[in-house]
Design a protein around this motif. Structure first.
Motif, PDB file in Angstrom:
ATOM      1  N   ALA A 269       0.829  -1.201   0.000  1.00 14.51           N
ATOM      2  CA  ALA A 269       0.000   0.000   0.000  1.00 14.51           C
ATOM      3  C   ALA A 269       0.867   1.256   0.000  1.00 14.51           C
ATOM      4  N   ALA A 274      -1.646   3.307  -2.128  1.00 19.46           N
ATOM      5  CA  ALA A 274      -3.017   2.799  -2.126  1.00 19.46           C
ATOM      6  C   ALA A 274      -3.586   2.767  -0.721  1.00 19.46           C
ATOM      7  N   ASP A 275      -4.894   2.862  -0.635  1.00 19.71           N
ATOM      8  CA  ASP A 275      -5.624   2.746   0.629  1.00 19.71           C
ATOM      9  C   ASP A 275      -6.515   1.522   0.532  1.00 19.71           C
ATOM     10  N   ASP A 278     -10.354   0.959   1.101  1.00 19.59           N
ATOM     11  CA  ASP A 278     -11.296   1.310   0.034  1.00 19.59           C
ATOM     12  C   ASP A 278     -11.451   0.119  -0.904  1.00 19.59           C
ATOM     13  N   GLN A 281      -9.820   0.348  -4.351  1.00 20.30           N
ATOM     14  CA  GLN A 281      -8.359   0.177  -4.342  1.00 20.30           C
ATOM     15  C   GLN A 281      -7.980  -1.300  -4.239  1.00 20.30           C
ATOM     16  N   ARG A 282      -8.737  -2.037  -3.451  1.00 17.13           N
ATOM     17  CA  ARG A 282      -8.470  -3.479  -3.357  1.00 17.13           C
ATOM     18  C   ARG A 282      -8.694  -4.146  -4.717  1.00 17.13           C
ATOM     19  N   HIS A 285      -5.847  -3.180  -7.377  1.00 17.02           N
ATOM     20  CA  HIS A 285      -4.531  -3.796  -7.146  1.00 17.02           C
ATOM     21  C   HIS A 285      -4.661  -5.286  -6.817  1.00 17.02           C
TER      22      HIS A 285
END
Length: 384
Positions: A269, A274-275, A278, A281-282, A285
């Motif tokens: 992350a 990335a967060d 969220d 975002q998952r 990635h």
């Protein structure tokens, strides 16, 4: 939870002329809700009477499965006498449902002269009157081009006839709605339900079509990933496949803790900016996350994976075959299923309706023999 024979549509009479899935499913659903449903077939049975799968003796397991709880008549539907008999039976009924279209003698305009408050439901292929079945409607709706492995080229059809099933349930809902309207107003109904429109409405309601209209983007092919969320299949050291889904930050945090990747995921992350609290975002990635989690699954047996996942909040299930499901407590210990003695097929666990009423399930009833009610229905309905 027990079983019940109390059914809300008791006293409603329905005539069905049909074949294959959508209308037979609608008729069976209405029969399970208590309606008296008479399926009328041409002599020798309709096109689905010998549809696979078959018993060793050649009887259709498929036909028996979709016609439970109905009554059956064989009628020469090409003869004037046969057509006249069926018209009289429809006039003595409350509802007529069919997907056998283009027959003037059982169209709404012809039948309403015999019963002004008749509820007439016709399932058609497409709204313009052209033909369509589940497999062709599916091809024209976009789903085969986003189904299958991400690197696959060409369409991949799904096995379950979801548009037929959805159409059949819409049809049953439409009949119940029309019955309620008739109770309130005395009016009958002419209902036309295109299979293609069921598919189009569903694709739009779920955002597949709207996404293209609003964003101009085409949904990608994802394999077994879950669009916009984190979900992926993984394989254990002994070859068992699992589907794992993390919809919430808690699910995801538990998955990283379970797999011993919390620090590695945090480092990813930071590197990517990335967060992972969220969901988008998952999803974005997912490939790097898949690689981190897959190693944990590859080092463990299916039993070890099952035990670990069962103790977490992560959403998961092991992939199972039809044979495994049929032998599992989800079927054998489920009040949805009851032992059914089906003539010509044998004894097996068969489902009633998947909903319960006041804690009770409606028990399944066997499908009739073809033409079993040829004498009884005219006598009971017409006094002959």
């Amino acid at each position: 939870m027990g079983v019940t024979d109390d059914r809300s549509l008791s006293g409603v009479r329905i005539v069905e002329i049909s074949s294959f899935v959508a209308v037979p499913l609608a008729g069976m659903t209405l029969a399970q809700l208590g309606a008296e449903v008479v399926r009328i077939d041409p002599v020798g049975g309709a096109a689905d009477y010998h549809r696979w799968p078959l018993t060793a003796a050649g009887d259709s397991i498929y036909w028996a499965g979709l016609n439970k709880g109905k009554r059956s008549m064989e009628v020469d539907l090409r003869s004037p006498d046969g057509q006249h008999l069926v018209q009289r039976l429809i006039a003595a009924a409350d509802v007529f449902i069919t997907n056998v279209t283009g027959r003037q003698w059982h169209c709404y305009e012809a039948l309403r002269t015999l019963r002004h408050d008749l509820i007439h439901l016709e399932v058609v292929g497409r709204a313009d009157g052209s033909t369509g079945v589940d497999y062709t409607v599916n091809a024209a709706t976009g789903f085969p081009l986003v189904t299958g492995p991400a690197d696959h080229v060409g369409p991949v059809n799904h096995v379950m006839p979801s548009w037929d099933v959805s159409c059949g349930l819409y049809a049953a809902l439409a009949v119940v709605t029309a019955l309620r309207r008739r109770d309130a107003t005395g009016q009958g109904s002419s209902i036309r339900l295109p299979l293609d429109d069921v598919a189009l409405a569903t694709a739009a309601n779920l955002g597949f079509l709207t996404e293209v209209m609003v964003t101009g983007e085409q949904r990608p092919r994802l394999g077994n990933a879950v669009f916009g969320q984190y979900g992926q299949d993984f394989t254990s050291s002994d070859g068992a496949a699992f589907m794992v889904v993390a919809l919430t930050p808690r699910h995801f945090a538990d998955l990283t803790a379970l797999t011993g990747t919390t620090k590695a995921v945090a480092a990813v992350a930071d590197t990517l900016g990335a967060d992972f609290t969220d969901e988008g975002q998952r999803y974005a990635h997912r490939d790097v996350l898949n690689a981190l989690f897959a190693a944990w699954f590859r080092r463990r047996t299916a039993d070890a994976v099952t035990d670990a996942l069962a103790g977490s909040s992560v959403l998961w299930e092991r992939y199972q075959s039809f044979a495994e499901v049929a032998a599992s407590p989800r079927v054998t210990a489920n009040p949805l299923f009851g032992l059914l003695e089906q003539p010509r097929i044998g004894a097996y666990l068969a489902p009633g309706l998947p909903m319960s009423f006041d804690g009770n399930h409606i028990r399944p009833a066997p499908a009739p023999a073809l033409g079993a009610d040829n004498q009884a229905i005219p006598r009971q309905w017409l006094g002959e």
